[in-house]
Design a protein around this motif. Structure first.
Motif, PDB file in Angstrom:
ATOM      1  N   ASP A 343       0.846  -1.196   0.000  1.00 11.77           N
ATOM      2  CA  ASP A 343       0.000   0.000   0.000  1.00 11.77           C
ATOM      3  C   ASP A 343       0.879   1.243   0.000  1.00 11.77           C
ATOM      4  OD1 ASP A 343      -1.845   1.983   0.277  1.00 11.77           O
ATOM      5  OD2 ASP A 343      -2.840   1.152   2.044  1.00 11.77           O
ATOM      6  N   LEU A 344       0.948   1.923  -1.126  1.00  8.75           N
ATOM      7  CA  LEU A 344       1.782   3.119  -1.264  1.00  8.75           C
ATOM      8  C   LEU A 344       1.314   4.229  -0.337  1.00  8.75           C
ATOM      9  CD1 LEU A 344       4.155   4.264  -2.907  1.00  8.75           C
ATOM     10  CD2 LEU A 344       2.486   5.120  -4.550  1.00  8.75           C
ATOM     11  N   ASN A 345      -0.004   4.392  -0.213  1.00  8.13           N
ATOM     12  CA  ASN A 345      -0.539   5.461   0.636  1.00  8.13           C
ATOM     13  C   ASN A 345      -0.252   5.224   2.114  1.00  8.13           C
ATOM     14  OD1 ASN A 345      -1.506   6.351  -1.759  1.00  8.13           O
ATOM     15  ND2 ASN A 345      -3.646   6.542  -1.136  1.00  8.13           N
ATOM     16  N   ALA A 346      -0.101   3.960   2.515  1.00  7.23           N
ATOM     17  CA  ALA A 346       0.206   3.654   3.914  1.00  7.23           C
ATOM     18  C   ALA A 346       1.681   3.857   4.221  1.00  7.23           C
ATOM     19  CB  ALA A 346      -0.210   2.217   4.242  1.00  7.23           C
ATOM     20  N   ILE A 347       2.533   3.571   3.237  1.00  4.37           N
ATOM     21  CA  ILE A 347       3.972   3.666   3.454  1.00  4.37           C
ATOM     22  C   ILE A 347       4.450   5.113   3.446  1.00  4.37           C
ATOM     23  CG2 ILE A 347       6.221   3.122   2.429  1.00  4.37           C
ATOM     24  CD1 ILE A 347       5.090   0.469   1.540  1.00  4.37           C
TER      25      ILE A 347
END
Length: 748
Positions: A343-347
Motif C-alpha cells: 500500500d503506497l498510501n500507507a507507506i
C-alpha cells in the motif's frame, strides 16, 4: 569506540553524477507520476502550490544546513548519519542512524510498489501477479546494487534522459489541452472523506526527500564539500520548477474527479503516453536504486562506529570499492517486508515522519554548530545562518505534529528511548562533537554572569583545591574532597612538582595524566592540576593564586596533616601563606593515610588502600564548637558530608565544653537555636570539664569523623602549635582541622 572510515575506495563521482542525478531522479519519482495528480485534485491549485512551496522551504532550509556542514568537515560514508553523529554526538547519531536507515530502506519498497502499480495499470492482465512482480523488481534492484555503486550510477544517466523525455511529453500534451475554465474549477480544494491539507501534505512530502540521495553517496564522491552543496541545491531548484509548473498544468487540463481517481493522469494528458510509461518505470526504478544504494552505506557507517554491538556485522566492506554488501542484504529484507504490505498510501506517511526527524536533527546540528560560535565551524558554504537552521528544525517539528501529532510524539519517544539507551550505556565516541562546544559556550556565559553577579554568602559553595600528591598513594584526601564537594561545589586534585620547569615539563605531564586516570577510575567529580615550582611553597602559592577562573577560584584548600613535628615549620608556613591569601583551610589528619612504598606488591597495596579509603566509618559526625569564626564552616562541611548517600544516616553532633554546670542549659539552647537558624539537624552535646583534650578524645572516640577549628600559628610557634593540636586529638583516627576565611553564613 573506534570509528572506521573507508578511505580505500576510489572516489570518482562529481556534483552532477554523484549528487544532482540521484537527487533529481529520487525527487521526480513515483509521487510525481502516480500521486501528484491526486494532490492537485484533492488540495486544489492554490493548496497544491502551498504544499509544494512548504515542502520546498523545509528541504531548501535543510539543504542549506547540509551544505554548510558538508563544507565544514570531511564528510565520509554515511551521509546525514555521519554529519549528525559528528555534530550532535554519539547519542543523537545512534538514534538517527537507525531511523534514517529505516527511512531509506522503506523508501525502496515505496518505489518498487510504485513501479508495480504503474506496470499493472499499463498491463491490467498482470493485476493478480502484482506481488510477485514487486518481489521480482525488488530482487533485481538488490542485484544491481550488490554488483556495485559505480555501475548503478552510470545507469542513472540513461534514466535521467528518459525522465527528461517523459517531462517533454507531458509539457507538450498539457500545453495543447490547457483550459482556463478547468483551472478555475480546480483552484480550491475538493477533499474526499478523511482527507485534509496535512494528510495530502504527508502523501506528497516523500517526493522531495530525495535531497539526501547525494549526501548518502558521500563516501563515493571526489569532493563532498564541493559536490553536495552544488548538486543538492541545483536538484532542489530544478525539481521545484518542475512540480510548480506541473501543478499549474494538471489543474488546467483535467477535472478534480479525474485527477483524484486516475493514478496515471500524467500519462493520460501527455503527447506521447509511452514516454510517460517509460518515465514512470525509469523514475521508480532509479529511485529504488538510489535508496538501495544509500541505505546500506548508512548502515555500514553506523555499524563501523560500534554504537550497538549487534550491528557490527553489517560494517564489513567487500571488494576493492568497499561495497556494503551485508548491509545491502539487510536493506533488501526490510524492503521486501514492506513490499508485502503493498500500500503506497500507507507507506508514504511513515517515510515522511522518518525523514522529518532526520531533517529536523540535521538543521538542529547546523544551528548548534553556528550558535555556539565554535572556532572549528568554518564552512566554505556561506549562504546559511543559524536562524535559517533553527527555522528549518522548528518547521520539521511543526509539520510532524500537524500531520499526525500522535505518530509524531511516538516517533519522538522512540528517538528519546534510543538516545537514553546509548547515554545509559555510556558509549564514548572517538570523534569530536558539538556537546563539548555547547558545554563550553554555556560555561563561558555562566562564568561571565557569575562575574557580574554581586557575591552573597547565600551562594557560597566549596571550591576545594586538594593537595593530594599523586592521589594514587594518598587517596584519602581525594576521596574526602569528593565527599565534601560532591553535588555542591568544585573539587580540584592538585600536585606540586619541585624543581625547574624546563627540567620537569614531561614529568609534569605524566603526573597530570596520572591524576586524570585516577579521577576517571574512581569516578570523581573533579579536575586535575599540576604545577612545577622551585620549592613546595612556591608551587602551592602559584596554585592558590592562579588556579580557577572568575567565581570558580579555590576558596578552600584541603591538605594533609604532617605526621611528624619535624615537618611542622614548613607546614605552618604554608598555613600562614593560605591565611594571608584569605583561603579557608582543611587539614585532614587521617591516621590510615599511609603512603604505599614502591615495590613488587605496590599495585595490590594501592587497590587495597583505595577500597579502604571508600569505606564509610561507623559513628557520628562530631563538630566541636568553639565559636562562629570556624564553626560556621565546620557546620556546613558536616552538612555537606551528610548529603552523600553513604553518609546520610550519620548524626551530626555539635559538641561544646563548658567549665561550669550552670552554663549547660544555656549553651545547649544556644546550639538548638543555631541549628534551627542554619536549618541543619544536629544533636547538641554539652560537656562540663577542665581537661579539654581528654573530653574530646573520649567523647569522639567512636566518631566517624571529627571537625575541630584552629588558627594558623605565628612565626616561631610552629612546634608548640603542632604539639598542642596533636595532644588535643590524641589517637582519634579521622580529624579535619578547619581554619575558616569566612564568606559563608549559617542563616543565609
Amino acid at each position: 569506540m573506534p570509528a572506521v572510515e573507508s578511505d580505500g575506495q576510489e572516489k570518482k563521482f562529481g556534483a552532477f553524477g554523484g549528487v544532482f542525478t540521484p537527487c533529481t531522479l529520487t525527487i521526480l519519482g513515483v509521487i510525481m507520476f502516480l500521486r501528484f495528480g491526486q494532490v492537485v485534485g484533492q488540495a486544489g491549485f492554490y493548496s497544491a502550490i502551498a504544499i509544494v512551496l512548504a515542502s520546498k522551504v523545509i528541504t531548501t532550509l535543510t539543504s542549506l544546513s547540509l551544505s554548510a556542514i558538508a563544507s565544514n568537515t570531511r564528510v565520509r560514508g554515511g551521509g546525514a548519519y555521519y554529519i549528525i553523529s559528528r555534530s550532535l554526538g554519539v547519542e543523537f547519531g545512534g538514534a538517527i542512524g537507525i531511523v534514517f536507515f529505516l527511512a531509506q530502506a522503506i523508501s525502496v519498497a515505496m518505489y518498487v510498489i510504485g513501479f508495480t502499480e504503474a506496470l499493472v495499470s499499463t498491463f491490467p492482465s498482470l493485476t493478480e501477479k502484482s506481488l510477485a512482480i514487486a518481489t521480482f523488481v525488488n530482487i533485481v534492484t538488490f542485484a544491481c546494487v550488490y554488483i556495485g555503486a559505480g555501475w548503478t550510477i552510470k545507469v542513472q544517466y540513461g534514466i535521467l534522459a528518459v525522465l527528461g523525455a517523459a517531462l517533454v511529453s507531458f509539457y507538450v500534451g498539457t500545453a495543447n489541452s490547457f483550459s482556463l475554465s478547468v483551472l478555475k474549477e480546480n483552484l480550491l480544494p475538493h477533499y474526499t472523506e478523511g482527507e485534509n491539507f496535512f494528510t495530502i501534505f504527508a502523501l506528497f512530502f516523500p517526493a522531495v526527500t530525495g535531497i539526501m540521495a547525494g549526501a548518502n553517496m558521500s563516501g563515493d564522491l571526489k569532493n563532498p564539500a564541493h559536490s553536495i552543496p552544488r548538486g543538492t541545491l541545483a536538484a532542489v531548484a530544478v525539481t521545484a520548477v518542475v512540480y510548480l509548473s506541473q501543478a499549474f498544468l494538471l489543474a488546467g487540463v483535467s477535472t478534480h474527479e479525474e485527477l483524484i481517481t486516475n493514478n496515471l493522469i500524467v500519462r493520460a494528458v501527455s503527447r506521447w503516453p509511452m514516454l510517460i510509461t517509460a518515465g514512470v518505470f525509469a523514475a521508480t526504478l532509479s529511485s529504488a536504486l538510489g535508496s538501495m544504494m544509500g541505505a546500506p552505506r548508512i548502515m555500514q557507517a553506523f555499524a563501523r562506529d560500534e554504537i550497538f554491538p549487534w550491528f557490527n556485522f553489517f560494517g564489513a566492506a567487500s571488494g576493492k570499492s568497499n561495497e556494503p554488501r551485508r548491509a545491502t542484504v539487510l536493506t533488501f529484507v526490510i524492503a521486501q517486508c514492506c513490499v508485502l504490505l503493498g500500500d503506497l498510501n500507507a507507506i508514504a506517511p511513515i517515510i515522511t515522519m522518518f525523514f522529518m526527524i532526520t531533517y529536523g536533527l540535521l538543521n538542529l546540528a547546523t544551528f548548534y554548530e553556528a550558535v555556539t560560535k565554535n572556532p572549528s565551524y568554518r564552512p566554505t558554504f556561506r549562504y546559511c545562518h543559524w536562524s535559517l537552521s533553527l527555522l528549518g528544525a522548528i518547521g520539521c517539528l511543526g509539520v510532524m505534529l500537524l500531520i499526525n501529532w500522535a505518530v509524531a510524539l511516538s516517533s519522538i519517544v522512540v528517538m528519546a528511548a534510543i538516545y537514553g539507551s546509548i547515554q545509559y550505556r555510556e558509549i564514548e565516541a572517538r570523534w569530536g562533537d558539538l556537546q563539548g562546544g555547547v558545554a563550553f559556550e554555556r560555561a563561558r556565559r555562566a562564568l561571565l554572569r557569575l562575574e557580574d553577579t554581586a557575591y552573597h554568602p547565600k551562594n557560597w559553595r566549596p571550591v576545594v583545591l586538594a593537595l593530594s600528591s599523586s592521589a594514587w598513594n594518598r587517596p584519602h584526601l581525594a576521596i574526602y574532597g569528593e565527599w565534601l564537594t560532591s553535588g555542591h561545589g568544585v573539587l580540584t586534585l592538585a600536585q606540586v612538582v619541585c624543581g625547574d620547569v624546563e627540567d620537569h615539563a614531561e614529568r609534569r605531564d605524566s603526573y597530570e595524566r596520572a591524576l586524570r586516570k585516577f579521577i576517571e577510575k574512581e569516578e570523581l567529580q573533579a579536575f586535575s592540576a599540576v604545577v612545577v615550582g622551585t620549592y613546595l611553597s612556591d608551587g602551592i602559592e602559584a596554585l592558590v593564586q592562579c588556579h580557577g577562573i572568575g567565581g570558580l577560584k579555590p576558596n578552600t584548600v584541603l591538605i594533609g596533616w604532617p605526621k611528624t613535628e619535624t615537618k611542622s615549620e614548613a607546614f605552618c608556613a604554608t598555613l600562614r601563606l593560605l591565611a594571608r591569601l584569605q583561603r579557608s583551610v582543611i587539614c585532614a589528619r587521617l591516621l590510615l593515610d599511609e603512603e604505599v612504598p614502591d615495590g613488587q606488591h605496590a599495585a595490590e597495596d594501592r587497590e587495597a588502600m583505595l577500597a579502604e579509603a571508600w569505606e564509610i566509618p561507623e559513628g557520628t559526625i562530631d563538630v566541636w564548637w568553639r565559636g562562629m569564626k570556624n564553626g560556621a564552616l565546620m557546620m556546613l562541611l558536616a552538612h555537606m558530608l551528610q548529603q552523600n548517600p553513604d553518609w546520610r544516616h550519620k548524626t551530626i553532633r555539635v559538641l561544646r565544653i563548658v567549665p561550669h554546670e550552670d552554663a549547660v542549659d544555656e549553651v545547649r539552647e544556644h546550639i538548638i537555636q543555631l541549628a534551627a537558624t542554619s536549618r541543619i539537624r544536629v544533636e547538641p552535646v554539652v560537656q562540663v570539664a577542665e581537661n579539654i583534650p581528654q573530653v574530646i578524645q573520649s567523647t569522639s572516640a567512636n566518631a566517624a569523623v571529627v571537625l575541630l577549628g584552629f588558627e594558623a600559628p605565628a612565626e616561631g610557634e610552629e612546634a608548640d602549635f603542632y604539639c598542642r593540636m596533636e595532644t588535643m586529638v590524641g589517637e582519634l583516627p579521622r580529624v579535619l582541622f578547619v581554619d575558616s576565611a569566612g564568606g559563608m553564613e549559617l542563616d543565609s
